[in-house]
Design a protein around this motif. Structure first.
Motif, short mmCIF file in Angstrom:
data_model
loop_
_atom_site.label_atom_id
_atom_site.label_comp_id
_atom_site.label_asym_id
_atom_site.label_seq_id
_atom_site.Cartn_x
_atom_site.Cartn_y
_atom_site.Cartn_z
N GLY A 401 39.78 49.67 44.17
CA GLY A 401 41.08 49.01 44.15
C GLY A 401 41.08 47.71 43.39
O GLY A 401 40.22 47.45 42.54
N ASP A 402 42.04 46.86 43.74
CA ASP A 402 42.24 45.60 43.02
C ASP A 402 41.62 44.43 43.78
O ASP A 402 40.88 44.62 44.76
N ALA A 403 41.93 43.23 43.31
CA ALA A 403 41.36 42.02 43.92
C ALA A 403 41.78 41.87 45.38
O ALA A 403 41.01 41.35 46.20
N LYS A 404 42.97 42.36 45.72
CA LYS A 404 43.43 42.27 47.11
C LYS A 404 42.54 43.10 48.02
O LYS A 404 42.18 42.67 49.13
N LEU A 405 42.17 44.30 47.56
CA LEU A 405 41.30 45.16 48.35
C LEU A 405 39.92 44.54 48.48
O LEU A 405 39.30 44.58 49.56
N VAL A 406 39.42 43.93 47.39
CA VAL A 406 38.11 43.29 47.44
C VAL A 406 38.11 42.16 48.46
O VAL A 406 37.17 42.01 49.25
N ALA A 407 39.17 41.35 48.46
CA ALA A 407 39.26 40.23 49.40
C ALA A 407 39.31 40.73 50.85
O ALA A 407 38.64 40.19 51.74
N ALA A 408 40.10 41.79 51.08
CA ALA A 408 40.20 42.33 52.43
C ALA A 408 38.86 42.91 52.89
O ALA A 408 38.45 42.74 54.05
N ALA A 409 38.18 43.60 51.98
CA ALA A 409 36.88 44.18 52.32
C ALA A 409 35.88 43.08 52.64
O ALA A 409 35.05 43.23 53.55
N ASP A 410 35.94 41.98 51.93
CA ASP A 410 35.01 40.88 52.17
C ASP A 410 35.25 40.26 53.54
O ASP A 410 34.31 39.97 54.29
N ILE A 411 36.52 40.08 53.89
CA ILE A 411 36.84 39.51 55.21
C ILE A 411 36.36 40.44 56.32
O ILE A 411 35.72 40.02 57.29
#
Length: 713
Positions: A401-411
Motif C-alpha cells: 500500500g501507500d504511506a498511510k498503510l506503512v504508518a499504520a503498520a508501524d504503529i
C-alpha cells in the motif's frame, strides 16, 4: 473350550479428567489386542470401553476360556549338521530337540518324526509340534499387565499397599492413581488374576454419594453397565456420559429461553465428562455489571477455572447466565446453584479489576517496558524483537500500500506486544493480542489498529481465521517471519515430532496468508528481509537456504494433502516460485503438460540437459553465438527456440502457465534431433561453450513454470 463375554475393571481414585478418555481407550485397546494375539479373542469380538472418574473398564464379547491349540513347524538345522554320515542324530540335533521338549529316549524314532524340506540351496530338518492354547486366566493376566504398563499416564503416583503375608510389611506400587478394586468376569465366573496388589473379584463401587448400594455386585460380565447405572448411580461409558451432558446442556439452554446456547468447546466437554459420574446440569447466573468486561475474559475464567459453560445469545454475545455440570442431583438444587454463583463472583471481580486497572495506562506508555522483558536469552528482549518486527512489517506494507498503510503498520507493530505487560494478560496469557485490541480501542487508536493488534497471532492453529485487514496481515506476516528467522538463526530447528516453538505452525500461517489472501508478495524476498534482522556479524547463522527449504517443505505437504501428486508438487516447488498464490495454476499447468504426447520425451531430455550442465566446467551462460552453430540440428533447435520463446515468455508473464508449456511442446522434434546429431562436448572449446549456452537457454525457457525433469520416469 467355552465362549463367554469378558468384563475387566480397575477401580481407582479420581483419574485426571483431561486424560480420562485417552486412558480408557488405551486400557481397552491394549488389553483386547493382547487377547487377540493369544487367540483368546477374535476380530469379530465387540469391544466396549468404559471410563469414569473412578474406573477404567472394558467389555469384550466372544472370549474363549482357552485358546485353540496350534500346530507349529520349526526349522531345526541343515540335514548335514543334524545327521551324521550314517543317518544318525548328532549331539547338536538331540540337544535342540530336548530344548523343544521332544522325547529323545529313542533317537531313531525322534529322527524319523522329523521332516526334510529344501531350504535355499541346502536341505533342512523341521520339527512339528502342537503348542497348547493359553488358558484365559493366564492370557488375561498377561494382557492386563501389558495394558497397565502401556497406559499413557500423564504423571505416575507412588503409593504403598500392605503386603498379604504372615509378616507385616508394605509394598510400593506405581500407578496413575491409587487402585482399590479389580473385577475380572468371564460370563459369571471370576478369573484369578491380579494387578497393582489387588485380586480380582465380582464387585465394584458406585457413586460416592448417590449409589443405592455401597457395594455393587455384578452377577456376570454383561450386567456391568446396567448394575452401575441402577445400583451405583454411575454412567460408566465415557461416550454415553458425554452425550448425556450435551443433551442436558441443550435442554437447560432451552429452559432459559431467548435462543441462548451453551458455548461450544469440545475440550471442555471432554474434561467435564471426566469429572462427573452422573451429570446433572444446573442454570446459574452472575451480576449483569460484569458484562462490561470483555467477554473473552469472562468466558475464559469460567471455562478454565470453574469448568462452567457460558451461555451466548443469538448474536454470539455473552449473557449473565451459565451452566454447571454437577456430580450430584439433590431434590433442592438451590444450595448447589448458590454455591457455584458465589464461587464465580470473585473470579469475575478479579477480571473486572484487572480490566479497569489496565485501562489506566495507555499501550504507548508500556512500549518502553518491553525492553526489560526477556524474549530469548540469545535473541534479546521483547523490545528488540518489536523493532525487528517493525522493520519487516514496514517493508511488507510498502509493497502492499501507500504511506498511510506503512504508518499504520508501524504503529500496530510497535504496540502489538505491549499487552504482555498488562495485568489481564499476566493472569490469562491466552488473551494476548485480544486484550491489546480492546486497550487500543480504549486509547482511541481506531478499529484498523485494534484489529491488527488482536489478529497478529492469527492463524494460531489449523483452520483458524486469518487477520481481517491489510495492516493485520502485514503484522502477522512480520511476526511469524521474525520468529522463524530468529529461531533458525540460533539453530533452534524442529526435529521429528518435537517443535517446542511451533515453527511448523508459523510457516503454515505464512503460507496460508500469502495463498488465501492472494498477496502480491515475493516469499523469497520476504525471507531475505527477515534474515537481515539477524546479521552474521552479531553471532547469528545464515538462515536463508534452510528457512526457504523449511517453508516450501511445509507448503509441499499441504498441497499433497489437497490431492496433488508428489511428482507434480516436487516439479513446481523445485523452482521455488516466488508468489505462492499462483502455485495452484502452475500445478494445473504441469498436469496438463504431462498429458501431452511430447511430455515424456521433453521431460527426459530436460533431465539429460540438467545433468550435462551440472557436469560442465565452470558457470554456463545462456548465450548463443549463431556464427558457431555449425550443425543443422543445432541450428534447427536454436531457430525453433528463438521462434517459440517470445510467445511462451509472454504467456508466462501473464500467468498463462499451461499455454506457455503447451507452446514449448513443439520443441520435442528439434531437441530429439539435436541429441541424435550433435556432440555437445566437442573438442573445440568455443563450440562446446556455445552448445552448452544453447542448452542453458533451452533449460531456462523450459523450467520457468516447473522443473520438468521431475516428470521423467
Amino acid at each position: 473350550m467355552s465362549m463367554n463375554n469378558l468384563l475387566v475393571e480397575l477401580f481407582v481414585e479420581e483419574l485426571p479428567p483431561k486424560a480420562l478418555k485417552k486412558l480408557g481407550d488405551a486400557f481397552a485397546s491394549v488389553l483386547v489386542d493382547q487377547l487377540k494375539v493369544q487367540g483368546l479373542a477374535s476380530a469379530d469380538s465387540v469391544v466396549t470401553p468404559y471410563a469414569s472418574p473412578r474406573r477404567l473398564a472394558v467389555h469384550v464379547t466372544a472370549v474363549a476360556s482357552k485358546a485353540t491349540d496350534k500346530a507349529v513347524q520349526q526349522k531345526l538345522m541343515p540335514v548335514s549338521v543334524g545327521l551324521g554320515a550314517d543317518g544318525q542324530a548328532t549331539p547338536a540335533l538331540l540337544k535342540k530337540l530336548q530344548a523343544l521338549g521332544a522325547d529323545v529316549s529313542d533317537a531313531a524314532k525322534a529322527v524319523a518324526a522329523l521332516k526334510r524340506a529344501p531350504d535355499g540351496k541346502a536341505e533342512a530338518l523341521f520339527y512339528d509340534s502342537v503348542v497348547p492354547g493359553a488358558p484365559l486366566a493366564a492370557g488375561l493376566q498377561k494382557a492386563l499387565d501389558e495394558a497397565i504398563t502401556k497406559l499413557p499416564i500423564p504423571k505416575v503416583m507412588s503409593y504403598q499397599l500392605e503386603t498379604d503375608c504372615e509378616l507385616p510389611g508394605w509394598s510400593s506400587v506405581n500407578f496413575v492413581r491409587p487402585a482399590h478394586g479389580l473385577v475380572a468376569l468371564h460370563g459369571g465366573t471370576v478369573l484369578p488374576v491380579q494387578a497393582l496388589g489387588l485380586k480380582a473379584g465380582n464387585s465394584t463401587r458406585g457413586h460416592r454419594f448417590e449409589a443405592k448400594k455401597e457395594v455393587v455386585v455384578l452377577k456376570d460380565a454383561d450386567s456391568y453397565a446396567t448394575a452401575l447405572r441402577e445400583d451405583g448411580a454411575v454412567i460408566a461409558s465415557f461416550t454415553e456420559r458425554r452425550a448425556e451432558i450435551v443433551r442436558q446442556l441443550a435442554a437447560a439452554a432451552a429452559q432459559v429461553g431467548g435462543g441462548v446456547r451453551p458455548i461450544e468447546d469440545a475440550a471442555l466437554l471432554d474434561e467435564v465428562t471426566g469429572l462427573v459420574e452422573r451429570p446433572h446440569v444446573l442454570v446459574c447466573e452472575f451480576e449483569k455489571e460484569f458484562l462490561a468486561v470483555p467477554q473473552e475474559c469472562l468466558i475464559l475464567t469460567m471455562k478454565a477455572n470453574q469448568k462452567y459453560f457460558p451461555l451466548l445469545d443469538t448474536a454470539g454475545r455473552l449473557t449473565n447466565k451459565f451452566l454447571v455440570v454437577s456430580n450430584i442431583s439433590p431434590a433442592d438444587a438451590s444450595a448447589v446453584i448458590g454455591g457455584n454463583e458465589r464461587v464465580v463472583r470473585p473470579r469475575l471481580a478479579d477480571a473486572k479489576f484487572f480490566f479497569d486497572q489496565d485501562r489506566k495506562k495507555t499501550l504507548e506508555s508500556r512500549v518502553e517496558g518491553l525492553g526489560k522483558v526477556v524474549y530469548h536469552n540469545k535473541l534479546g528482549t521483547q523490545g528488540e524483537r518489536v523493532e525487528r518486527v517493525r522493520a519487516i512489517a514496514k517493508a511488507i506494507a510498502q509493497q502492499l500500500g501507500d504511506a498511510k498503510l506503512v504508518a499504520a503498520a508501524d504503529i500496530a507493530a510497535r504496540l502489538a506486544k505491549t499487552d504482555l505487560l498488562t495485568d489481564m494478560v499476566g493472569e490469562f496469557p491466552e488473551l494476548q493480542g485480544i486484550m491489546g485490541g480492546y486497550y487500543a480501542r480504549h486509547d482511541g487508536l481506531g478499529e484498523e489498529i485494534a484489529h491488527a493488534i488482536e489478529d497478529h497471532y492469527k492463524p494460531r492453529f489449523a483452520g483458524d481465521e486469518l487477520p481481517r485487514g491489510t495492516v493485520g496481515v502485514a503484522i502477522a506476516l512480520a511476526d511469524k517471519l521474525e520468529t522463524l528467522a530468529g529461531l533458525f538463526a540460533i539453530k533452534q530447528f524442529p526435529t521429528g515430532d518435537k517443535d517446542p516453538f511451533a515453527l511448523r505452525r508459523h510457516a503454515l500461517g505464512v503460507i496460508r496468508m500469502l495463498v488465501e489472501k492472494g498477496l502480491p508478495l515475493d516469499l523469497i524476498e520476504l525471507i531475505g528481509i527477515a534474515e537481515k534482522q539477524f546479521p552474521e556479524d552479531r553471532g547469528y547463522v545464515a538462515v536463508f537456504d534452510s528457512l526457504r527449504e523449511f517453508i516450501y517443505e511445509r507448503f509441499a505437504g499441504g498441497l499433497r494433502e489437497q490431492g496433488y501428486s508428489t511428482i507434480e508438487v516436487d516439479a513446481v516447488l523445485a523452482v521455488f516460485p516466488r508468489h505462492l498464490g499462483d502455485v495452484v495454476k502452475r500445478l494445473t499447468a504441469v498436469r496438463a503438460f504431462a498429458a501431452l504426447p511430447e511430455a515424456a520425451a521433453l521431460a527426459a531430455a530436460n533431465k539429460r540437459i540438467g545433468n550435462i550442465l551440472k557436469k560442465a566446467e565452470g558457470a554456463v551462460e545462456a548465450k548463443v553465438n549463431t556464427g558457431l552453430l555449425t550443425e543443422p540440428a543445432e541450428q534447427a533447435l536454436h531457430g525453433a527456440l528463438h521462434s517459440v520463446q517470445p510467445l511462451a515468455d509472454s504467456l508466462y508473464a501473464n500467468g498463462e502457465y499451461a499455454a506457455s508449456l503447451r507452446e514449448l511442446a513443439v520443441l520435442k522434434a528439434p531437441v530429439d534431433a539435436f541429441f541424435d546429431g550433435v556432440m555437445v562436448n566437442a573438442e573445440d572449446a568455443a563450440l562446446r561453450a556455445n552448445r552448452l549456452g544453447l542448452l542453458k537457454s533451452l533449460h531456462e525457457a523450459m523450467n520457468r513454470v516447473a522443473d520438468l525433469s521431475r516428470l521423467a520416469a
